[in-house]
Structures are given as C-alpha cells and as structure tokens.
Design a protein around this motif. Structure first.
Motif, short mmCIF file in Angstrom:
data_model
loop_
_atom_site.label_atom_id
_atom_site.label_comp_id
_atom_site.label_asym_id
_atom_site.label_seq_id
_atom_site.Cartn_x
_atom_site.Cartn_y
_atom_site.Cartn_z
N ALA A 197 0.88 -1.21 -0.03
CA ALA A 197 0.01 -0.08 -0.03
C ALA A 197 0.99 1.16 0.10
CB ALA A 197 -0.95 -0.20 1.07
N GLU A 315 -5.97 3.29 4.40
CA GLU A 315 -7.29 2.71 4.06
C GLU A 315 -7.05 1.72 3.09
OE1 GLU A 315 -9.84 6.19 2.54
OE2 GLU A 315 -9.89 7.24 4.78
N GLU A 316 -6.01 2.00 1.92
CA GLU A 316 -5.96 0.98 1.01
C GLU A 316 -5.47 -0.51 1.73
OE1 GLU A 316 -2.75 0.33 -2.56
OE2 GLU A 316 -3.10 2.34 -1.89
N TYR A 317 -4.68 -0.31 2.56
CA TYR A 317 -3.83 -1.34 3.27
C TYR A 317 -5.37 -2.20 4.06
CZ TYR A 317 -2.40 -3.69 7.64
OH TYR A 317 -2.21 -4.48 8.57
N GLN A 318 -6.34 -1.47 4.78
CA GLN A 318 -7.17 -1.99 5.25
C GLN A 318 -8.14 -2.83 3.97
OE1 GLN A 318 -9.15 1.28 7.47
NE2 GLN A 318 -8.98 0.01 9.15
N SER A 319 -8.01 -2.32 2.93
CA SER A 319 -8.98 -2.94 1.80
C SER A 319 -8.28 -4.00 1.45
CB SER A 319 -9.23 -1.98 0.74
OG SER A 319 -9.85 -0.87 1.11
N LEU A 320 -6.82 -3.98 1.35
CA LEU A 320 -5.98 -5.33 0.84
C LEU A 320 -6.23 -6.17 2.06
CD1 LEU A 320 -2.93 -3.37 -0.28
CD2 LEU A 320 -4.46 -4.67 -1.69
N GLN A 321 -6.31 -5.94 3.21
CA GLN A 321 -6.48 -7.00 4.30
C GLN A 321 -7.90 -7.64 4.23
OE1 GLN A 321 -4.41 -8.17 6.42
NE2 GLN A 321 -3.78 -6.68 8.04
N ALA A 322 -8.92 -6.68 4.04
CA ALA A 322 -10.20 -7.39 3.70
C ALA A 322 -10.35 -8.36 2.90
CB ALA A 322 -11.18 -6.25 3.66
N GLU A 323 -9.62 -7.80 1.52
CA GLU A 323 -9.58 -8.83 0.47
C GLU A 323 -8.71 -10.10 0.88
OE1 GLU A 323 -7.87 -6.95 -2.88
OE2 GLU A 323 -9.27 -5.21 -2.71
N GLU A 326 -10.90 -12.36 2.88
CA GLU A 326 -11.95 -13.15 2.18
C GLU A 326 -11.31 -14.21 1.26
OE1 GLU A 326 -15.19 -11.72 -1.16
OE2 GLU A 326 -13.96 -10.19 -0.18
#
Length: 386
Positions: A197, A315-323, A326
């Motif tokens: 990120a 925020e991008e890091y959090q999205s990458l974590q969520a992906e 999942e």
C-alpha cells in the motif's frame, strides 16, 4: 503512580539497552530467534520429544507437551496470549499485567529482574526468555537452567520478520504449532500488505524517542517505523542499535514525525521546537506494550504509525487486508468442502472394508473411519484459520 512511571521508564531503558550491550556480551544470536535441531518430520507433526537450539547455543529438549510455561518478559507472554495459549502460562513478569487474566498468574519478578525462587516455585515445564531478560539477568537464567528446567532463550529482534519467526517457534515449543503458524503468517501478511500500500508514497523522516534514547539501524522499532512508511532518521544519521539522542542530532535530522511510546513526552526546548514534527504537531503516540515488544501486536504499532503518517495508504491497506481475509476464508471453505468429500469417501471405503472383513472373517482392523475423523478435524482447523 509516579513510582510505576519510574519503573516503566527503567523497563523501557532496559529493553533499549539490552540488545546493544547485554545480548552482545552474552553471545546471543541476532539473526533468528532459534535454530531448530529437530527433523522436518518432527516439526511438521508437532510431536514430542522435541529439540531445538536456542540463541545461546544450548540444545533444549522437551520430553512432552509443556503445560506449565513461565514467561520472563511481556513479549513472551503476549505471544502466548496471541496463540490462545494463556491457560498454559503459570508465571509472568510484573509488566505483563496489561494482558487479560495475567494478573491471575504467578508474578515471577523479583528485585532487578526475574526471581529464581518464584520461577522454580511455579514448577514450570518450560521457561521462555527473550533476549532482553537474558542480557541483564544471565546469571539468574543460568541458575534456573541448572535446576534441570528447560529454558529457551530467543535472539535479538531486529524486524517484524523476526517477530513472525519467533512466534512460530514459540508455537512449536509449546505444542501450539497450528496457532503459531497462523499468527506468524498474519504478521508476515500484514507487513507485506503495508509495504504494498505504501509502494508509491513519499517516506518522511521519522525519529523514535523515548527518555533520551532512539532506535537506530538494526532495531526492531526501526523496522516497525519503516514498515509503516517512515524513514528512520536515526539510522540515516549512522546510529546503530539503541543510542542516546542529543539536541544537535535532532536539529540536524529535523524529523517530520516523532514516534513515542504512550506516556512518554519529548523535550520542550529550542532544538525540538524547531523541528517540522513539533511545528506541525506530528508526534505519534503508540501503545508502549506494542511498540516496545517484539511480539505479534507490534503489527498494531505499525498500523498506528501508518494511519497517522499515510492515512490514504492506510485505507488501501485495510482494503487489501479485507481482500486477503476474504480469499483466505474462501480457500478454507473450499478446502473444508474437499475434506468433507474425502471424509465421505473414506467412510464409504471404511464401510466396504468392514463388510469385506466380516465376509472373509479377517481379523485386521480397518482404518477408514479413523481417516474420516482426521479429515474432518483437519477441515475444522482450516475453517477456523481466521
């Protein structure tokens, strides 16, 4: 309150200085937490007896799965808690009480370090010793070991990668192999996703400061800072290890951010007031139990710094974590479904084997049902990875 603050200051200074002085003086290995001497098959099976060589070069052998573990430093205790193995901990140091339920364990601290008597009174199967404790209390640790108690000393932590390796090794030593691998992988993945990120971000100069000291090159805190998107100003100023920082260095460095453990403050003088960090209010306070301890929650420290310095990248890091979570969940579910199919097939085979055994009058046992149970248990473990 003042006495506790002074005690905390003493602990922080010990943590800072031990790797640079005590560890070097006692010959601790810096490169890795341990050098396992066991075979690959033994490690994969998580079986006992198990042997591994610790950072002092001592081969430590555990005859059985240890169920009474003493931790001589908060980082060792934190790791056990993150593995979900707190029930196996019977003794902790006085500064580990921030962990839920730690105040119910035996306090094995004494004057100026661990109490040999209290540790032995806890009747441990294993004593986990981070390098900081061994650095300033080698004689006491050696006394515990001389009583025949298995003692494992870890090396000097210099990175989040070290934290992951140490976590995995702790899991293996304590019979929590699956949890050790899972938590270690979480640390590795988090660090990797932070770097991803932050790939296109400008890295401002940061300075870690705590009670007159800073973290230079080859330090665990320095790696936490750089992973979170800062340049380590102390390292760039040729500070290696943990060292004192003076006003001249602060002015020359002119940090854009200052990272401090919670409860600590920076000087209010002309030198510090001239820095970009102070003028722009960029002093990042991080939980000292996460910033100062090479243990799994150090990821939280890096996240705190990243969020303050690079909010958009965070925020991008959090999205990458969520992906990533999942994807991991989907893979676990798929693996679980596959395991269930295999289990069904195994059960069918077992039934056929049982019929064949009855028909032929053979006396050898069938293992199909056992294989089915093992497969189902494996699926359950994978499904609960996160």
């Amino acid at each position: 309150m003042r006495l506790r603050t002074l005690s905390l200051v003493s602990l922080l200074l010990v943590v800072a200085l031990a790797p640079a002085t005590g560890a070097a003086a006692t010959g601790l290995t810096d490169a890795s937490p341990a050098h396992p001497a066991a075979s690959a098959a033994q490690a994969d099976s998580c079986s006992f007896p198990y042997s591994a060589t610790d950072a002092t070069g001592t081969e430590v052998t555990l005859d059985s799965d240890p169920k009474r573990v003493v931790t001589l430093n908060p980082s060792a205790a934190q790791t056990m808690w993150e593995l979900g193995a707190s029930d196996d901990v019977v003794g902790v140091s006085q500064y580990a009480t921030y962990l839920d339920g730690a105040d119910e364990k035996q306090n094995v601290s004494g004057a100026g370090g661990p109490s040999v008597e209290k540790v032995l009174a806890a009747n441990p199967d294993l004593v986990l010793v981070p390098n900081t404790t061994y650095g300033f209390a080698k004689d006491r640790v050696d006394q515990i070991r001389a009583q025949g108690v298995p003692v494992f000393v870890f090396g000097t932590g210099t990175s989040l990668s070290f934290v992951a390796d140490k976590t995995e090794q702790t899991g293996r030593l304590t019979g929590n192999c699956e949890a050790g691998r899972r938590v270690a992988d979480d640390v590795r993945t988090s660090a990797e996703l932070m770097r991803e990120a932050l790939a296109d971000e400008e890295k401002p100069v940061g300075l870690n400061y705590f009670y007159g000291y800073t973290s230079g090159a080859n330090t665990f805190i320095g790696d936490v800072m750089t992973t979170a998107g800062l340049r380590n100003g102390a390292a760039e100023a040729n500070v290696t290890g943990f060292g004192q920082v003076n006003d001249e260095l602060v002015v020359e460095m002119n940090p854009e951010y200052v990272v401090v453990p919670s409860g600590a403050t920076i000087p209010t003088n002309e030198a510090w007031n001239s820095t970009t960090a102070v003028q722009e209010g960029n002093v990042v306070e991080v939980n000292e139990n996460y910033l100062q301890q090479p243990a799994p929650r150090s990821v939280d420290a890096a996240e705190t710094i990243m969020q303050a310095v690079h909010p958009e990248a965070y925020e991008e890091y959090q999205s990458l974590q969520a992906e990533a979570n999942e994807t991991t969940g989907t893979e676990a579910q798929t693996t679980g479904e596959s395991s269930e199919t295999d289990a069904t097939a195994a059960q069918t085979t077992a039934a056929g084997d049982a019929t064949a055994t009855t028909e032929t009058g053979a006396s050898s046992p069938g293992f199909g049902a056992v294989a089915a149970v093992v497969s189902l248990l494996g699926a359950a473990l994978l499904a609960t990875r996160r």
